[in-house]
Scaffold this motif. Structure first.
Motif, PDB file in Angstrom:
ATOM      1  N   SER A   1      32.083  39.561  33.822  1.00 38.55           N
ATOM      2  CA  SER A   1      31.672  40.890  34.287  1.00 38.55           C
ATOM      3  C   SER A   1      31.588  40.898  35.801  1.00 38.55           C
ATOM      4  O   SER A   1      31.618  39.847  36.457  1.00 38.55           O
ATOM      5  CB  SER A   1      30.331  41.291  33.670  1.00 38.55           C
ATOM      6  N   GLU A   2      31.441  42.091  36.388  1.00 38.56           N
ATOM      7  CA  GLU A   2      31.586  42.259  37.836  1.00 38.56           C
ATOM      8  C   GLU A   2      30.590  41.448  38.647  1.00 38.56           C
ATOM      9  O   GLU A   2      30.881  41.056  39.781  1.00 38.56           O
ATOM     10  CB  GLU A   2      31.481  43.742  38.207  1.00 38.56           C
ATOM     11  N   GLU A   3      29.429  41.170  38.098  1.00 38.57           N
ATOM     12  CA  GLU A   3      28.456  40.381  38.855  1.00 38.57           C
ATOM     13  C   GLU A   3      28.987  38.990  39.200  1.00 38.57           C
ATOM     14  O   GLU A   3      28.521  38.349  40.147  1.00 38.57           O
ATOM     15  CB  GLU A   3      27.165  40.254  38.053  1.00 38.57           C
TER      16      GLU A   3
ATOM     17  N   PHE B   1      32.302  38.459  39.910  1.00 40.49           N
ATOM     18  CA  PHE B   1      33.584  38.618  40.585  1.00 40.49           C
ATOM     19  C   PHE B   1      33.485  38.190  42.049  1.00 40.49           C
ATOM     20  O   PHE B   1      32.387  38.044  42.604  1.00 40.49           O
ATOM     21  CB  PHE B   1      34.075  40.057  40.475  1.00 40.49           C
TER      22      PHE B   1
ATOM     23  N   ASN C   1      31.022  39.477  44.747  1.00 42.09           N
ATOM     24  CA  ASN C   1      29.609  39.150  44.568  1.00 42.09           C
ATOM     25  C   ASN C   1      29.353  37.647  44.641  1.00 42.09           C
ATOM     26  O   ASN C   1      28.253  37.195  44.333  1.00 42.09           O
ATOM     27  CB  ASN C   1      29.113  39.698  43.225  1.00 42.09           C
TER      28      ASN C   1
ATOM     29  N   HIS D   1      39.361  39.304  38.804  1.00 38.29           N
ATOM     30  CA  HIS D   1      38.421  39.812  37.797  1.00 38.29           C
ATOM     31  C   HIS D   1      38.353  38.812  36.651  1.00 38.29           C
ATOM     32  O   HIS D   1      38.590  37.624  36.824  1.00 38.29           O
ATOM     33  CB  HIS D   1      38.819  41.215  37.332  1.00 38.29           C
ATOM     34  N   THR D   2      38.032  39.281  35.466  1.00 35.44           N
ATOM     35  CA  THR D   2      37.820  38.359  34.349  1.00 35.44           C
ATOM     36  C   THR D   2      39.115  37.796  33.773  1.00 35.44           C
ATOM     37  O   THR D   2      39.119  36.746  33.147  1.00 35.44           O
ATOM     38  CB  THR D   2      37.027  39.066  33.229  1.00 35.44           C
TER      39      THR D   2
ATOM     40  N   GLN E   1      40.659  45.522  39.904  1.00 37.71           N
ATOM     41  CA  GLN E   1      40.145  45.150  41.212  1.00 37.71           C
ATOM     42  C   GLN E   1      41.194  45.314  42.325  1.00 37.71           C
ATOM     43  O   GLN E   1      41.052  44.745  43.401  1.00 37.71           O
ATOM     44  CB  GLN E   1      39.636  43.712  41.179  1.00 37.71           C
TER      45      GLN E   1
END
Length: 496
Positions: free
Chosen positions: A151-153, A155, A158, A168-169, A187
């Motif tokens: 998830s974005e946290e 990426f 962050n 990304h994932t 992204q």
């Protein structure tokens, strides 16, 4: 077409300039604060570049020229035979086993037994090389494959990177038209014009960032999706290599052991795959574009360049596109074909052009090497070492390197561990605890098992491997359907 290119190029440049304005100003011309460019190629085998393989089917002139201006390592490794764990090691300087990040995220395939428990992200409390440099006033740029969290946290934006283009994932370019625009990557904020090629797009963004940030120190981390599946090449390059392949005769496939069944597994033994070759050359052209930008921006003489891969070439599944011979196995195997990687480092004023080192190095060494080059001291644990002694032509003060892969890969590799000390490598199988010993100096293909001839060496190396398992809290195969796998003797103590 031209106007659309101009639009997104201007937009990306604005983003870069804003990011640059938010970082403390330090002169990039200061040798105490060199710039860093890291090229990480996905699934590129050791034998897939001309610098390592004079008979290479693929053409890599830009990488080969980089090697001529740098130091090339003959014994460079990834920390794991698949992608996410190695990426974790490069970001943190740690063995991925410490975090339980021992397979690609999130690979949980079962075989005879169930795999070890898997952490499917880089924990948020890990300190990355990007965060470390950013605190020193560096601008930080990431482009390409991330695959370090769901998830974005998790990426790049962050985890210390000012700019993230495409990370990304996803473990591959699985959105849109894959390697060709529209990419529909979540992204990538500004879409490319139809037909744009992903490695070229990422290299253009990296080059734009370098030009925009040439007056202050930066880290550019270009993590190609290439040459990972899906196997897709530019039509002009595919046509070129189809013609080249037509002139090559010989047996293309051989047999490798099969962990998930009784019959042998097919393995490529001849480089001849036209589409894969096209992907390799396109990646090489993208590398060349970034290296050219360093020169044009006037920062090449103060930029440390690192080129490597995340695991061995794909030789036993998913199209079997490349051969790693004389190395045994490939991606997903703890044999040399799965963990020995291209490693090229150019450190102006430190490395001699065209030099070659036989010092064993690993992806865990990237963090401490970059931190030392930037004059940064850190007080948290890392497993890697500063490579500067090797870059200066000296020996490293390290006795052992370790690998731990308690999983069943779709490439067929054995769940197993390994330790290398000097020229000797011990491989331990996790299903039944068998061990094999190889002398890599005389047997790079790991064909002759010396375990029965050298029991004392086996015992010593195995003891050190098991001590390492304990130090990093290694997890192992789990029971399945009542069947219980081998476990190291210390396992009960760890669990209690």
């Amino acid at each position: 077409m031209k106007s659309r290119h101009s639009f997104w190029s201007r937009a990306i440049a604005v983003i870069f300039l804003v990011a640059m304005s938010l970082s403390p100003a330090i002169s990039a011309a200061d040798p105490a604060t060199p710039n860093f460019v890291v090229f990480l190629v996905d699934d590129l085998g050791y034998m897939d570049i001309g610098a390592n393989n004079p008979n290479c089917f693929y053409e890599t002139p830009n990488i080969d020229r980089l090697s001529e201006s740098a130091m090339r390592f003959t014994d460079g490794y990834a920390a794991n035979p698949v992608c996410s764990p190695t990426r974790y090691s490069m970001m943190t300087g740690k063995y991925p086993t410490r975090a339980g990040a021992t397979n690609f995220f999130s690979g949980k395939r079962s075989g005879t037994f169930n795999p070890a428990p898997l952490t499917s992200h880089m924990p948020l409390d890990e300190i990355t090389i990007a965060q470390t440099l950013k605190q020193r006033g560096y601008g930080t740029f990431f482009a390409g494959k991330w695959h370090l969290g769901e998830s974005e946290e998790y990426f790049p934006q962050n985890r210390g990177f000012d700019v993230n283009v495409g990370g990304h994932t996803g473990g591959g370019p699985y959105t849109g038209k894959r390697y060709f625009a529209p990419f529909q990557n979540p992204q990538i904020e500004v879409e490319s014009p139809d037909g744009d090629h992903l490695p070229d797009r990422l290299s253009r963004d990296a080059a734009s960032y370098i030009e925009a940030n040439k007056d202050s120190p930066f880290l550019v981390y270009l993590s190609f999706y290439s040459v990972h599946t899906p196997l897709m090449g530019r039509p002009d390059l595919v046509k070129k290599y189809q013609a080249k392949a037509a002139a090559i005769e010989g047996v293309e496939f051989g047999e490798e052991e099969q962990v998930l069944g009784n019959s042998p597994r097919k393995v490529r033994v001849l480089q001849k795959h036209a589409v894969y070759a096209a992907m390799v050359e396109a990646m090489d052209q993208a590398v060349g574009k970034v290296l050219k930008q360093l020169v044009e921006s006037g920062v090449a003489d103060n930029t440390v360049v690192v080129f490597t891969s995340d695991n061995g070439g794909l030789s036993t599944s998913e199209g079997l596109p490349t051969s790693n011979l004389p190395l045994r196995g490939g991606k997903g195997w703890v044999y040399e074909g799965g963990i020995r990687e291209p490693w090229i480092i150019r450190y102006p004023g430190v490395t001699n052009p065209g030099s070659v080192s036989k010092q064993p190095i690993c992806s865990i060494d990237l963090f401490p090497t970059i931190a030392a080059a930037a004059g940064i001291e850190f007080d948290h644990l890392v497993d890697g070492v500063d490579l500067r002694p090797a870059l200066e032509g000296r020996s490293l003060d390290r006795k052992s390197l370790f690998w731990h892969y308690p999983h069943y890969s779709n490439q067929g590799g054995i769940p197993g561990g390994a330790i290398r000390e000097g020229d000797y490598k011990l491989v331990e199988r996790y299903e039944d605890g068998r061990v094999h010993l190889y002398d890599l100096a005389s047997d790079i293909g790991e064909a002759t098992d010396l375990a029965s001839e050298m029991p004392d060496r086996v015992a010593q190396m195995r003891d050190r491997l098991h001590a390492w398992y304990q130090s990093v809290d290694a997890k192992f195969l789990q029971p399945k359907d009542g069947a219980v796998p081998w476990q190291p003797a210390f396992r009960e103590t760890l669990e209690n």
